[in-house]
Design a protein around this motif. Structure first.
Motif, PDB file in Angstrom:
ATOM      1  N   UNK A 142     -34.529  14.141 -21.374  1.00  0.00           N
ATOM      2  CA  UNK A 142     -35.018  15.611 -20.788  1.00  0.00           C
ATOM      3  C   UNK A 142     -33.646  16.603 -20.950  1.00  0.00           C
ATOM      4  N   UNK A 143     -32.524  15.905 -21.119  1.00  0.00           N
ATOM      5  CA  UNK A 143     -31.227  16.701 -20.863  1.00  0.00           C
ATOM      6  C   UNK A 143     -31.032  17.237 -22.311  1.00  0.00           C
ATOM      7  N   UNK A 144     -31.776  16.572 -23.595  1.00  0.00           N
ATOM      8  CA  UNK A 144     -31.495  17.240 -24.745  1.00  0.00           C
ATOM      9  C   UNK A 144     -32.160  18.314 -24.963  1.00  0.00           C
ATOM     10  N   UNK A 145     -33.577  18.405 -24.433  1.00  0.00           N
ATOM     11  CA  UNK A 145     -34.415  19.710 -24.471  1.00  0.00           C
ATOM     12  C   UNK A 145     -34.055  20.868 -23.541  1.00  0.00           C
ATOM     13  N   UNK A 202     -30.661  21.381 -23.855  1.00  0.00           N
ATOM     14  CA  UNK A 202     -29.605  21.751 -24.693  1.00  0.00           C
ATOM     15  C   UNK A 202     -30.233  23.006 -25.399  1.00  0.00           C
ATOM     16  N   UNK A 203     -31.387  22.483 -26.121  1.00  0.00           N
ATOM     17  CA  UNK A 203     -32.158  23.667 -26.993  1.00  0.00           C
ATOM     18  C   UNK A 203     -32.394  24.926 -26.040  1.00  0.00           C
ATOM     19  N   UNK A 204     -32.757  24.764 -24.610  1.00  0.00           N
ATOM     20  CA  UNK A 204     -32.880  25.987 -24.250  1.00  0.00           C
ATOM     21  C   UNK A 204     -31.573  26.804 -23.989  1.00  0.00           C
ATOM     22  N   UNK A 205     -30.545  25.985 -23.572  1.00  0.00           N
ATOM     23  CA  UNK A 205     -29.335  26.804 -23.400  1.00  0.00           C
ATOM     24  C   UNK A 205     -28.921  27.548 -24.811  1.00  0.00           C
ATOM     25  N   UNK A 206     -29.215  26.569 -25.788  1.00  0.00           N
ATOM     26  CA  UNK A 206     -28.946  27.313 -27.209  1.00  0.00           C
ATOM     27  C   UNK A 206     -29.510  28.712 -27.345  1.00  0.00           C
ATOM     28  N   UNK A 207     -31.044  28.529 -27.235  1.00  0.00           N
ATOM     29  CA  UNK A 207     -31.883  29.748 -27.412  1.00  0.00           C
ATOM     30  C   UNK A 207     -31.248  31.085 -26.323  1.00  0.00           C
ATOM     31  N   UNK A 208     -31.036  30.681 -25.175  1.00  0.00           N
ATOM     32  CA  UNK A 208     -30.387  31.504 -24.407  1.00  0.00           C
ATOM     33  C   UNK A 208     -29.233  32.149 -24.717  1.00  0.00           C
ATOM     34  N   UNK A 209     -27.948  31.346 -24.955  1.00  0.00           N
ATOM     35  CA  UNK A 209     -26.775  31.760 -25.496  1.00  0.00           C
ATOM     36  C   UNK A 209     -27.056  32.693 -26.878  1.00  0.00           C
ATOM     37  N   UNK A 210     -28.018  32.086 -27.573  1.00  0.00           N
ATOM     38  CA  UNK A 210     -28.099  32.833 -29.122  1.00  0.00           C
ATOM     39  C   UNK A 210     -28.553  34.175 -28.712  1.00  0.00           C
ATOM     40  N   UNK A 211     -29.571  34.476 -27.906  1.00  0.00           N
ATOM     41  CA  UNK A 211     -30.208  35.651 -27.456  1.00  0.00           C
ATOM     42  C   UNK A 211     -29.344  36.447 -27.081  1.00  0.00           C
ATOM     43  N   UNK A 228     -22.536  20.480 -23.998  1.00  0.00           N
ATOM     44  CA  UNK A 228     -23.733  19.701 -23.418  1.00  0.00           C
ATOM     45  C   UNK A 228     -22.958  18.244 -23.028  1.00  0.00           C
ATOM     46  N   UNK A 229     -23.941  17.477 -22.331  1.00  0.00           N
ATOM     47  CA  UNK A 229     -23.035  16.398 -21.970  1.00  0.00           C
ATOM     48  C   UNK A 229     -24.360  15.334 -21.448  1.00  0.00           C
ATOM     49  N   UNK A 230     -24.020  14.096 -21.361  1.00  0.00           N
ATOM     50  CA  UNK A 230     -24.837  13.083 -20.886  1.00  0.00           C
ATOM     51  C   UNK A 230     -25.396  13.215 -19.343  1.00  0.00           C
ATOM     52  N   UNK A 253     -19.388  26.453 -14.834  1.00  0.00           N
ATOM     53  CA  UNK A 253     -20.479  26.124 -14.158  1.00  0.00           C
ATOM     54  C   UNK A 253     -21.014  24.581 -14.489  1.00  0.00           C
ATOM     55  N   UNK A 254     -21.175  23.719 -13.447  1.00  0.00           N
ATOM     56  CA  UNK A 254     -21.810  22.253 -13.977  1.00  0.00           C
ATOM     57  C   UNK A 254     -23.273  22.337 -13.632  1.00  0.00           C
ATOM     58  N   UNK A 255     -24.083  22.062 -14.321  1.00  0.00           N
ATOM     59  CA  UNK A 255     -25.370  22.046 -14.170  1.00  0.00           C
ATOM     60  C   UNK A 255     -25.954  20.683 -14.423  1.00  0.00           C
ATOM     61  N   UNK A 256     -26.387  19.808 -13.453  1.00  0.00           N
ATOM     62  CA  UNK A 256     -26.827  18.382 -13.547  1.00  0.00           C
ATOM     63  C   UNK A 256     -28.133  18.558 -14.412  1.00  0.00           C
ATOM     64  N   UNK A 257     -29.247  19.537 -13.885  1.00  0.00           N
ATOM     65  CA  UNK A 257     -30.610  19.636 -14.478  1.00  0.00           C
ATOM     66  C   UNK A 257     -30.734  21.020 -14.454  1.00  0.00           C
ATOM     67  N   UNK A 258     -31.225  21.589 -15.575  1.00  0.00           N
ATOM     68  CA  UNK A 258     -31.437  22.893 -15.898  1.00  0.00           C
ATOM     69  C   UNK A 258     -32.850  23.194 -14.954  1.00  0.00           C
ATOM     70  N   UNK A 259     -33.632  22.324 -14.797  1.00  0.00           N
ATOM     71  CA  UNK A 259     -35.063  22.637 -13.964  1.00  0.00           C
ATOM     72  C   UNK A 259     -34.475  22.918 -12.455  1.00  0.00           C
ATOM     73  N   UNK A 260     -33.233  22.434 -11.925  1.00  0.00           N
ATOM     74  CA  UNK A 260     -32.808  22.880 -10.482  1.00  0.00           C
ATOM     75  C   UNK A 260     -32.315  24.279 -10.440  1.00  0.00           C
TER      76      UNK A 260
END
Length: 138
Positions: free
Chosen positions: A24-27, A29-38, A76-78, A110-117
């Motif tokens: 789930x953390x890999x997905x 990363x895709x969301x963070x890439x999109x946000x940073x790119x935008x 990104x990290x594990x 800023x350290x985020x364990x889960x983006x959904x949180x």
């Protein structure tokens, strides 16, 4: 001989850095890439062998030290994602951190364990303020 700054673009393949997060953390990363790119208008480049940087900005400290850093960046990290924000962001924007959700913070990370949180709109605003601060002071 001049020392190469630690924060420089490297030839590390993008896929290698993206793959440091799985499941789930890999997905996320895709969301963070999109946000940073935008927000940056730039494609990701690997900095320091592990950080995804978007755009670049020059800086110069009062001490005379200068260099180039990503305009926006995250690693990104594990176990968690590290989002790089403006130095002192926690003291500068405490109202946003109160609304963000589950996180840990240091001087510029800023350290985020889960983006959904976290509240994505608040995360976006932190990145906008970081971007604008870097462009104004870079």
């Amino acid at each position: 001989m001049a020392k190469t700054p630690a924060m420089t673009p490297t030839p590390t393949p993008l896929a290698e850095v993206l793959g440091r997060a799985t499941g789930a953390r890999r997905a996320e990363v895709d969301d963070l890439v999109t946000l940073h790119r935008d927000l940056s208008g730039a494609e990701p480049v690997v900095w320091a062998g592990r950080i995804l940087g978007f755009g670049a900005v020059e800086y110069r400290h009062d001490s005379g030290r200068s260099g180039t850093v990503p305009l926006l960046a995250f690693a990104p990290g594990p176990k968690h994602h590290t989002v790089y924000l403006a130095s002192g962001f926690a003291e500068r924007w405490p109202d946003l951190l109160e609304q963000l959700g589950a996180h840990r913070a240091s001087t510029a990370c800023l350290y985020l364990t889960r983006l959904e949180a976290v509240d994505r709109s608040v995360l976006r605003e932190l990145l906008v303020r970081t971007r604008d601060d870097a462009l104004a002071n870079g």
